[in-house]
Design an enzyme around this catalytic site. Structure first.
Site, PDB file in Angstrom:
ATOM      1  N   CYS A   3     -47.368   5.369  40.378  1.00 55.56           N
ATOM      2  CA  CYS A   3     -47.300   6.777  40.753  1.00 55.56           C
ATOM      3  C   CYS A   3     -48.713   7.332  40.774  1.00 55.56           C
ATOM      4  CB  CYS A   3     -46.472   7.538  39.723  1.00 55.56           C
ATOM      5  SG  CYS A   3     -46.317   9.279  40.149  1.00 55.56           S
ATOM      6  N   ARG A  60     -33.985  13.298  52.662  1.00 53.05           N
ATOM      7  CA  ARG A  60     -34.721  14.033  51.615  1.00 53.05           C
ATOM      8  C   ARG A  60     -34.399  15.532  51.692  1.00 53.05           C
ATOM      9  NH1 ARG A  60     -41.342  14.318  50.837  1.00 53.05           N
ATOM     10  NH2 ARG A  60     -41.355  16.138  49.466  1.00 53.05           N
ATOM     11  N   ASN A  98     -39.972   6.035  45.682  1.00 50.96           N
ATOM     12  CA  ASN A  98     -39.336   6.916  44.697  1.00 50.96           C
ATOM     13  C   ASN A  98     -37.828   6.770  44.661  1.00 50.96           C
ATOM     14  OD1 ASN A  98     -41.309   8.394  43.289  1.00 50.96           O
ATOM     15  ND2 ASN A  98     -41.796   9.548  45.148  1.00 50.96           N
ATOM     16  N   HIS A 148     -42.814  10.879  36.621  1.00 51.80           N
ATOM     17  CA  HIS A 148     -42.623  12.310  36.875  1.00 51.80           C
ATOM     18  C   HIS A 148     -42.107  13.048  35.634  1.00 51.80           C
ATOM     19  CE1 HIS A 148     -42.671  11.885  41.564  1.00 51.80           C
ATOM     20  NE2 HIS A 148     -43.783  11.486  40.978  1.00 51.80           N
ATOM     21  N   TYR A 199     -44.707  17.843  37.228  1.00 53.68           N
ATOM     22  CA  TYR A 199     -43.245  17.869  37.386  1.00 53.68           C
ATOM     23  C   TYR A 199     -42.517  18.469  36.188  1.00 53.68           C
ATOM     24  CZ  TYR A 199     -43.449  15.123  41.680  1.00 53.68           C
ATOM     25  OH  TYR A 199     -43.682  14.712  42.967  1.00 53.68           O
TER      26      TYR A 199
END
Ligand code: G6P
Length: 439
Positions: free
Chosen positions: A167, A92, A146, A197, A250
Site C-alpha cells: 500500500c 467501484r 484492493n 488502511h 483512512y
C-alpha cells in the site's frame, strides 16, 4: 528478470514504469509483460506504447510485452504485480453509492464498499495464484489490488504463493512527516502497525530524537497528513494527544464518521462519488497518454490517490533482488508480530526486507485504544474472506454486521441483498452455492 503486471492497462502503470527507470542502476529488468482483459484492450495498448516511449527515452533495453494471455505473462516471471479492478470503475461507483442510501460510509476499500470489492476480487486473485503455482512457482506476488490486506490474507491462507501486500499509505505518511518536520524522507525513522488502511504510526524519530509530539502538534495545527482521495477532515489535538499514535488518513472514516458521512453525502450529490470523479480524471489521463510525443509520466497522475506507489513497489522489489535489508512497511502474515492478533491473519507492519522477503520487526502489544478497533475490523475481514472464498451468505451477513460503519443487523441485511444482487455477474461463488443448496 521478468516482471508481469496484471491489470497492466491501469492508469497507474506509467507510475510503475517510472519506478523501474529510476532504479535501473540497481537492477536490470529484461522484460515487463503487461496483461489485461480483452475489455481493456484500448487502454492496454495506449499504456504499452507509452511505457515503451518512457523506457526508450532513457535508453533502457527492457522489453515491453502486451498480452491478453495471463498464463503467458506469468510463465517464468520473477515478480508478478497485481493492480487489477474487477468490474472496473462502474463497480467501484456502486460500492461507494449503495451504502450512502443507508447513511453508511461508501468507500472503495473499507466498510461495505471494501467488502463488495473483496467478494469480487478474492476469487480472481486465487485463480491467478493457481497459475503462479503452476507456471512461476518461485515468483513473488506483489499485490496492490484492493482491498490489499484482505486479498493478501486470502492468498496466504489458500495458496502456496509467496505474497506481499503493498500500500502507498505508509510511504506517503513518511513523506508527509518529512515535509512537516522539514527533513528528507530517508531521515525519518518511523514504525507502523495495524491493518491495511487502518495502520498507525507508532513511533517517529529523526536522528535518534523522538518527534511524535512535534508532529502531532503540527498536524493538529493544520499541516497535511492526507491522501488525494480522502476528505481532509481536521484532526483534533486533544484526540491525537490522547491516542499518542499517528492515525492513517483512512482512520478519519472511523474516528470522524459523522463528518465524513455528511461530506460524502454532499459531494456525491454535487460532484459524484470518488469513482465518478476518477472516471473523468482517467478520461483526461488517457487522452494525455495517447500523445506520441509524451515520453514521461504526466504530472496529472498526481491527482490520483496512488502517489508514490511506484517508489513503494519498485524499492521493495529492489530490496528482494539486492538483498539490501532495507525497511519497508508491507502486508504480511502476523506470526506473533502483534501479540493480540492470531498468527495467520495479515497485518501491515514495518519489516526488514532481504532476499527471503519481509521480516517483520517485533511489535508486541498495541495500546488498548488501537487494538480494539483493529480486532473489530479484523473480524470483519476474516468473515469477508471466508464468504468470498466459499460463497457463504451467512458469513457475508455477519461480516457486514461486524463492520463498524454498519449501524444494525437490519441495515446489514438490506445492504447485503443489494450488494449481492448488483454484483451478481462477478460473484459466481454465491450462485454455485445457491444451486448446490437447492439440489
Ligand atoms: C490511496 C490508497 C489506494 C487507493 C487509492 C485510490 O492511495 O492507498 O489503495 O487505490 O488511494 O485513489 P483514487 O485516485 O483511485 O481515488
Amino acid at each position: 528478470m521478468k516482471v508481469a503486471v496484471i491489470g497492466g492497462g491501469s492508469s497507474y502503470t506509467p507510475e510503475l514504469i517510472e519506478g523501474f527507470i529510476l532504479r535501473a542502476g540497481q537492477m536490470k529488468v529484461d522484460e515487463i509483460a503487461l496483461v489485461d482483459i480483452a475489455a481493456g484492450k484500448t487502454k492496454l495498448k495506449i499504456i504499452g506504447e507509452l511505457a515503451k516511449r518512457m523506457l526508450k527515452k532513457k535508453g533502457l533495453s527492457t522489453k515491453v510485452t502486451i498480452t491478453f494471455d495471463r498464463v503467458a505473462a506469468i510463465t517464468d516471471a520473477d515478480f508478478v504485480l497485481t493492480q487489477f479492478r474487477v468490474g472496473g470503475l462502474d463497480a467501484r461507483a456502486n460500492d461507494e453509492r449503495i451504502p450512502l442510501k443507508y447513511r453508511v460510509i461508501g468507500q472503495e476499500t473499507t466498510g461495505p464498499g471494501g467488502f463488495a470489492k473483496a467478494l469480487r476480487t478474492i476469487p480472481v486473485m486465487l485463480e491467478i495464484c493457481r497459475e503462479m503455482e503452476a507456471y512461476a512457482p518461485d515468483a513473488w506476488l506483489i499485490n496492490f489490488t484492493n482491498p490489499a490486506g484482505m486479498v493478501t490474507e486470502a492468498v496466504h491462507q489458500f495458496t502456496n504463493v509467496k505474497a506481499i501486500g503493498l500500500c502507498n499509505v505508509p510511504i506517503n505518511m513518511q513523506q508527509m512527516t518529512a515535509d512537516i518536520l522539514e527533513v528528507k524522507r530517508e531521515e525519518v525513522n518511523m514504525r507502523f502497525a495495524g491493518l491495511n488502511h487502518l495502520v498507525y504510526g507508532t513511533s517517529v524519530h529523526v536522528k535518534g530524537k523522538d518527534q511524535l509530539d512535534v508532529l502531532i502538534k503540527r498536524i493538529a495545527a493544520g499541516k497535511n497528513m492526507n491522501m488525494k482521495n480522502i476528505y481532509d477532515a481536521p484532526w483534533e489535538e486533544t484526540f491525537l494527544q490522547a491516542l499518542r499514535a499517528l492515525p492513517c488518513p483512512y482512520h478519519r472514516y472511523y474516528y470522524m464518521m459523522d463528518d465524513m458521512l455528511e461530506e460524502e453525502l454532499k459531494t456525491s450529490r454535487e460532484k459524484g462519488t470518488r469513482a465518478e470523479q476518477v472516471k473523468k480524471i482517467e478520461q483526461a489521463l488517457f487522452m494525455t497518454y495517447r500523445d506520441p510525443a509524451l515520453d514521461i509520466k504526466p504530472l496529472e497522475l498526481a491527482d490520483r490517490g496512488g502517489s508514490l506507489y511506484s517508489e513503494a513497489a519498485v524499492s521493495l522489489i529492489a530490496s528482494i533482488v539486492n538483498n539490501d535489508h532495507a525497511i519497508h512497511t508491507v502486508n504480511v502474515p502476523n506470526n506473533g508480530t502483534i501479540t493480540q492478533l492470531p498468527d495467520d491473519v495479515v497485518v501491515e507492519v514495518t519489516c526488514m526486507v532481504n532476499r527471503e522477503g519481509p521480516q517483520p520487526l517485533q511489535i508486541g502489544k498495541l495500546p488498548t485504544a488501537c487494538i480494539g478497533l483493529i480486532q473489530q475490523v479484523k473480524a470483519f475481514e476474516q468473515l469477508t474472506i471466508e464468504a468470498a472464498v466459499k460463497g457463504d451468505t451467512q458469513k457475508a451477513y455477519l461480516a457486514l454486521v461486524a463492520n463498524p460503519f454498519v449501524p444494525s443487523s437490519k441495515v446489514a441485511k438490506a445492504l447485503l441483498e443489494e450488494l449481492l444482487e448488483i454484483n451478481r455477474p462477478y460473484l459466481p461463488q454465491f450462485e454455485l452455492k445457491k444451486q448446490a443448496s437447492s439440489v
